[in-house]
Scaffold this motif. Structure first.
Motif, PDB file in Angstrom:
ATOM      1  N   MET A  67       0.911  -1.252  -0.033  1.00 25.57           N
ATOM      2  CA  MET A  67       0.169  -0.165   0.082  1.00 25.57           C
ATOM      3  C   MET A  67       0.816   1.406  -0.028  1.00 25.57           C
ATOM      4  SD  MET A  67      -3.116   1.055   2.496  1.00 25.57           S
ATOM      5  CE  MET A  67      -2.314   1.406   3.904  1.00 25.57           C
ATOM      6  N   LEU A  68       1.923   1.175   0.524  1.00 27.22           N
ATOM      7  CA  LEU A  68       3.022   2.425   0.517  1.00 27.22           C
ATOM      8  C   LEU A  68       3.261   2.813  -0.842  1.00 27.22           C
ATOM      9  CD1 LEU A  68       5.682   1.045   3.274  1.00 27.22           C
ATOM     10  CD2 LEU A  68       3.941   3.121   3.375  1.00 27.22           C
ATOM     11  N   ASP A  69       3.282   1.742  -1.907  1.00 25.83           N
ATOM     12  CA  ASP A  69       3.291   2.435  -3.149  1.00 25.83           C
ATOM     13  C   ASP A  69       2.417   3.187  -3.769  1.00 25.83           C
ATOM     14  OD1 ASP A  69       6.033   0.685  -3.381  1.00 25.83           O
ATOM     15  OD2 ASP A  69       4.638  -1.064  -3.543  1.00 25.83           O
ATOM     16  N   PHE A  70       1.226   3.237  -3.217  1.00 24.67           N
ATOM     17  CA  PHE A  70       0.220   4.229  -3.947  1.00 24.67           C
ATOM     18  C   PHE A  70       0.684   5.569  -3.703  1.00 24.67           C
ATOM     19  CE2 PHE A  70      -2.520   0.283  -3.795  1.00 24.67           C
ATOM     20  CZ  PHE A  70      -3.485   0.600  -4.709  1.00 24.67           C
ATOM     21  N   GLY A  71       1.199   5.754  -2.789  1.00 21.79           N
ATOM     22  CA  GLY A  71       1.359   7.610  -2.520  1.00 21.79           C
ATOM     23  C   GLY A  71       2.959   7.669  -2.800  1.00 21.79           C
ATOM     24  N   LYS A  72       3.770   6.747  -3.234  1.00 14.46           N
ATOM     25  CA  LYS A  72       5.288   6.770  -3.188  1.00 14.46           C
ATOM     26  C   LYS A  72       5.538   8.086  -4.365  1.00 14.46           C
ATOM     27  CE  LYS A  72       6.243   3.314  -6.855  1.00 14.46           C
ATOM     28  NZ  LYS A  72       6.939   2.006  -7.046  1.00 14.46           N
ATOM     29  N   SER A  79       3.226   8.986   1.932  1.00 12.58           N
ATOM     30  CA  SER A  79       2.915   7.791   1.656  1.00 12.58           C
ATOM     31  C   SER A  79       2.923   7.189   3.110  1.00 12.58           C
ATOM     32  CB  SER A  79       3.995   6.616   0.780  1.00 12.58           C
ATOM     33  OG  SER A  79       3.151   5.539   0.559  1.00 12.58           O
ATOM     34  N   LEU A  80       3.812   7.244   3.746  1.00 16.17           N
ATOM     35  CA  LEU A  80       3.774   6.771   5.327  1.00 16.17           C
ATOM     36  C   LEU A  80       2.666   7.378   6.059  1.00 16.17           C
ATOM     37  CD1 LEU A  80       5.066   5.070   7.457  1.00 16.17           C
ATOM     38  CD2 LEU A  80       6.665   6.878   7.897  1.00 16.17           C
ATOM     39  N   ILE A  81       2.472   8.596   5.966  1.00 15.87           N
ATOM     40  CA  ILE A  81       1.548   9.138   6.623  1.00 15.87           C
ATOM     41  C   ILE A  81       0.290   8.865   6.249  1.00 15.87           C
ATOM     42  CG2 ILE A  81       0.517  11.491   7.255  1.00 15.87           C
ATOM     43  CD1 ILE A  81       3.296  11.023   8.876  1.00 15.87           C
ATOM     44  N   PHE A  82       0.036   8.611   4.969  1.00 13.41           N
ATOM     45  CA  PHE A  82      -1.411   8.391   4.525  1.00 13.41           C
ATOM     46  C   PHE A  82      -1.668   6.795   4.880  1.00 13.41           C
ATOM     47  CE2 PHE A  82      -3.327   6.118   0.897  1.00 13.41           C
ATOM     48  CZ  PHE A  82      -4.653   6.791   0.897  1.00 13.41           C
ATOM     49  N   CYS A  83      -0.628   6.160   5.034  1.00  8.21           N
ATOM     50  CA  CYS A  83      -0.914   4.623   5.550  1.00  8.21           C
ATOM     51  C   CYS A  83      -1.203   4.676   6.919  1.00  8.21           C
ATOM     52  CB  CYS A  83       0.392   3.687   5.249  1.00  8.21           C
ATOM     53  SG  CYS A  83       0.593   3.352   3.390  1.00  8.21           S
ATOM     54  N   LEU A  84      -0.498   5.478   7.724  1.00  9.96           N
ATOM     55  CA  LEU A  84      -0.675   5.638   9.143  1.00  9.96           C
ATOM     56  C   LEU A  84      -2.249   6.011   9.122  1.00  9.96           C
ATOM     57  CD1 LEU A  84       2.509   6.914  10.412  1.00  9.96           C
ATOM     58  CD2 LEU A  84       1.701   4.578  10.696  1.00  9.96           C
ATOM     59  N   PHE A 296       1.560  -5.021   9.568  1.00 11.64           N
ATOM     60  CA  PHE A 296       1.978  -4.199   8.688  1.00 11.64           C
ATOM     61  C   PHE A 296       3.077  -3.386   9.546  1.00 11.64           C
ATOM     62  CE2 PHE A 296       2.241   0.642   8.489  1.00 11.64           C
ATOM     63  CZ  PHE A 296       2.570   0.586   7.052  1.00 11.64           C
ATOM     64  N   PHE A 297       2.914  -3.232  10.996  1.00 14.00           N
ATOM     65  CA  PHE A 297       3.556  -2.725  12.039  1.00 14.00           C
ATOM     66  C   PHE A 297       4.789  -3.579  12.637  1.00 14.00           C
ATOM     67  CE2 PHE A 297       0.238   0.173  12.409  1.00 14.00           C
ATOM     68  CZ  PHE A 297       0.765   1.448  12.252  1.00 14.00           C
ATOM     69  N   LYS A 298       4.389  -5.117  12.501  1.00 14.57           N
ATOM     70  CA  LYS A 298       5.519  -6.127  12.608  1.00 14.57           C
ATOM     71  C   LYS A 298       6.491  -5.789  11.619  1.00 14.57           C
ATOM     72  CE  LYS A 298       6.144 -10.970  13.155  1.00 14.57           C
ATOM     73  NZ  LYS A 298       5.389 -12.248  12.971  1.00 14.57           N
ATOM     74  N   GLU A 299       6.169  -5.753  10.184  1.00 14.39           N
ATOM     75  CA  GLU A 299       7.007  -5.710   9.136  1.00 14.39           C
ATOM     76  C   GLU A 299       7.635  -4.361   9.254  1.00 14.39           C
ATOM     77  OE1 GLU A 299       7.909  -8.093   6.846  1.00 14.39           O
ATOM     78  OE2 GLU A 299       6.589  -9.344   8.031  1.00 14.39           O
ATOM     79  N   TYR A 300       7.180  -3.412   9.602  1.00 16.02           N
ATOM     80  CA  TYR A 300       7.840  -1.635   9.421  1.00 16.02           C
ATOM     81  C   TYR A 300       8.690  -1.767  10.533  1.00 16.02           C
ATOM     82  CZ  TYR A 300       8.296   3.051   9.294  1.00 16.02           C
ATOM     83  OH  TYR A 300       8.730   4.336   8.986  1.00 16.02           O
ATOM     84  N   PHE A 301       8.773  -2.741  11.841  1.00 18.93           N
ATOM     85  CA  PHE A 301       9.563  -2.591  12.863  1.00 18.93           C
ATOM     86  C   PHE A 301      10.475  -3.855  12.537  1.00 18.93           C
ATOM     87  CE2 PHE A 301       6.578   0.383  14.359  1.00 18.93           C
ATOM     88  CZ  PHE A 301       7.303   1.449  14.822  1.00 18.93           C
ATOM     89  N   LYS A 302      10.714  -4.273  11.707  1.00 19.93           N
ATOM     90  CA  LYS A 302      11.747  -5.127  11.289  1.00 19.93           C
ATOM     91  C   LYS A 302      11.280  -6.751  11.982  1.00 19.93           C
ATOM     92  CE  LYS A 302      15.235  -2.062  10.503  1.00 19.93           C
ATOM     93  NZ  LYS A 302      16.642  -1.357  11.108  1.00 19.93           N
ATOM     94  N   TYR A 308       4.014  -6.360  17.145  1.00 21.26           N
ATOM     95  CA  TYR A 308       2.636  -7.173  16.950  1.00 21.26           C
ATOM     96  C   TYR A 308       1.864  -7.166  18.014  1.00 21.26           C
ATOM     97  CZ  TYR A 308      -0.172 -10.875  14.900  1.00 21.26           C
ATOM     98  OH  TYR A 308      -1.390 -11.527  14.380  1.00 21.26           O
ATOM     99  N   LEU A 309       2.479  -7.533  19.256  1.00 26.46           N
ATOM    100  CA  LEU A 309       1.653  -7.306  20.336  1.00 26.46           C
ATOM    101  C   LEU A 309       0.976  -6.108  20.832  1.00 26.46           C
ATOM    102  CD1 LEU A 309       0.757  -8.896  22.797  1.00 26.46           C
ATOM    103  CD2 LEU A 309       2.780  -8.431  23.981  1.00 26.46           C
TER     104      LEU A 309
END
Length: 424
Positions: A67-72, A79-84, A296-302, A308-309
């Motif tokens: 989804m980040l690619d939609f606003g890149k 794009s990050l702010i939009f996704c958040l 999404f947040f699990k992947e974003y924070f490596k 995730y929790l």
């Protein structure tokens, strides 16, 4: 598996992804209010609730990313702010709404317990399922959707063919616009952007080796199958709501109307069965939303398990707080947020579907900026008194219909493209 069979499998999967049990409560009341103009609200509803979401799927097929690619093309930061923002709205509104719908349709009617207790138990159970990623939900989802679809089709067929059609006059000033804006409440354009890559991933994981063009064609055909299914369900429920609009109280709620239509067409047993299935389906939807946000947040924070929790806990706490409200309140509260995010969603989807030569970085930036600026009066109109915005809205075309961003965005798109042609 041959390609035709695969196309239908992906088409039904796409349909199930967009077909949320909570969305069933929206079309009947539209028809109920529209009366003889039911076909106009259907047209508006179909545009925003099915066609635009399916364009999001096609955009995903073209981008082949996240989804980040939609606003890149606007900027990575945007794009990050939009996704958040998208995920924040998803956590705060459609996810808790599933609990409210389940309570009003299945729990309150048969057990009489309070909404807070339902909300606490609902999201406590959701937390357990999300943390365990239980396969029971995917099995339930596989069988729940077809059963609910069959019951809804039975309501539509019985309602349309066994009742004398007596359509009253419309209570809506602009039925087409009302249907279009009500389609925002399905959150399907947002859902298309969030989960749109699923069909493409499924195609890539299938054994058949296909070219880019073949994949694109299969996605298009699958989308066509899905849109036919959604069109039949939405148009049918709107039509039944219109046919029975003289048989219920004018101020009836969305959930009560759907239950009432089920009782009149299928009897009390059919209504009870539908209520239980809708409640179960709402629960699977809530778990799916929380899992997608937490992932999404699990992947974003490596691949952080702690992220995730924490995300899951936040989703469930917000769900309890908002889910105890009634459905009408949650829908009303959602309007300003949807008026803010939906115009940006729509232009990003459309720009990502267009050929590259018409959608440069400058076009993206100009159109998104203009869309944001001219949609401000639309969402502020539901927060502050209308008198404060009367002068502004009077000079913006379609602003009085809460669509003031459309013409400015179109003009910006044309002008920037002309500028780039002359510049080159």
């Amino acid at each position: 598996m041959n390609k035709t069979k695969e196309t239908f499998v992906f088409g039904f999967a796409l349909f199930a992804g967009f077909f949320g049990a909570g969305n069933l409560i929206l079309p009947p009341l539209l028809g109920f209010k529209a009366g003889g103009d039911w076909w106009l609200v259907t047209l508006g509803f179909i545009i925003s609730a099915t066609i635009i979401p399916l364009l999001a799927i096609l955009a995903h097929a073209r981008l082949q990313g996240t989804m980040l690619d939609f606003g890149k093309k606007v900027s990575p930061f945007f794009s990050l702010i939009f996704c958040l923002c998208m995920y924040a709205i998803t956590i705060a509104l459609p996810c808790p709404r599933t609990a409210a719908v389940a309570h009003e349709m299945a729990i309150a009617s048969y057990f009489g317990t309070g909404a807070l207790l339902t909300s606490v138990l609902y999201f406590a159970l959701a937390f357990v399922f999300v943390m365990n990623r239980n396969k029971v939900l995917s099995i339930l989802g596989k069988y729940l959707t077809p059963i609910i679809v069959l019951i809804v089709l039975a309501i539509i067929v019985v309602g349309v063919f066994s009742s004398e059609i007596q359509l009253s006059s419309s209570n809506l000033e602009l039925p087409l616009i009302s249907g279009l804006l009500e389609g925002y409440q399905t959150y399907d354009a947002m859902a298309g952007m969030i989960m749109g890559g699923i069909v493409l991933v499924s195609i890539n994981n299938s054994k058949a080796n296909m070219t880019f063009g073949e994949k694109k064609k299969m996605v298009a055909k699958s989308g066509f199958i899905a849109i036919i299914g959604l069109f039949v369900i939405y148009a049918g429920l709107i039509a039944v709501g219109a046919i029975y609009n003289t048989q219920f109280d004018v101020n009836i709620s969305r959930t009560d109307l759907l239950s009432g239509l089920a009782t009149k067409t299928l009897g009390s047993i059919g209504s009870a069965f539908l209520a239980v299935l809708v409640a179960l389906s709402c629960f699977t939807t809530a778990v799916a939303i929380i899992v997608s946000v937490a992932d999404f947040f699990k992947e974003y924070f490596k691949k952080s398990k702690m992220a995730y929790l924490i995300t899951t806990i936040i989703c469930c706490v917000v769900g309890v707080l908002v889910g105890q409200m009634n459905v009408k309140y949650i829908i009303d509260v959602a309007i300003p947020a949807l008026m803010f995010i939906y115009p940006i969603c729509i232009v990003l989807i459309l720009l990502n579907v267009l050929p590259e030569k018409f959608a440069s970085k400058l076009v993206f930036r100009a159109v998104v900026l203009i869309t944001f600026v001219f949609s401000i009066p639309d969402f502020l109109g539901f927060i502050i008194p209308a008198d404060y915005l009367e002068n502004i809205k009077s000079v913006i075309p379609l602003a009085s219909q809460n669509l003031g961003w459309i013409l400015p965005a179109l003009i910006a798109f044309i002008l920037v493209n002309l500028f780039e042609r002359f510049k080159s």
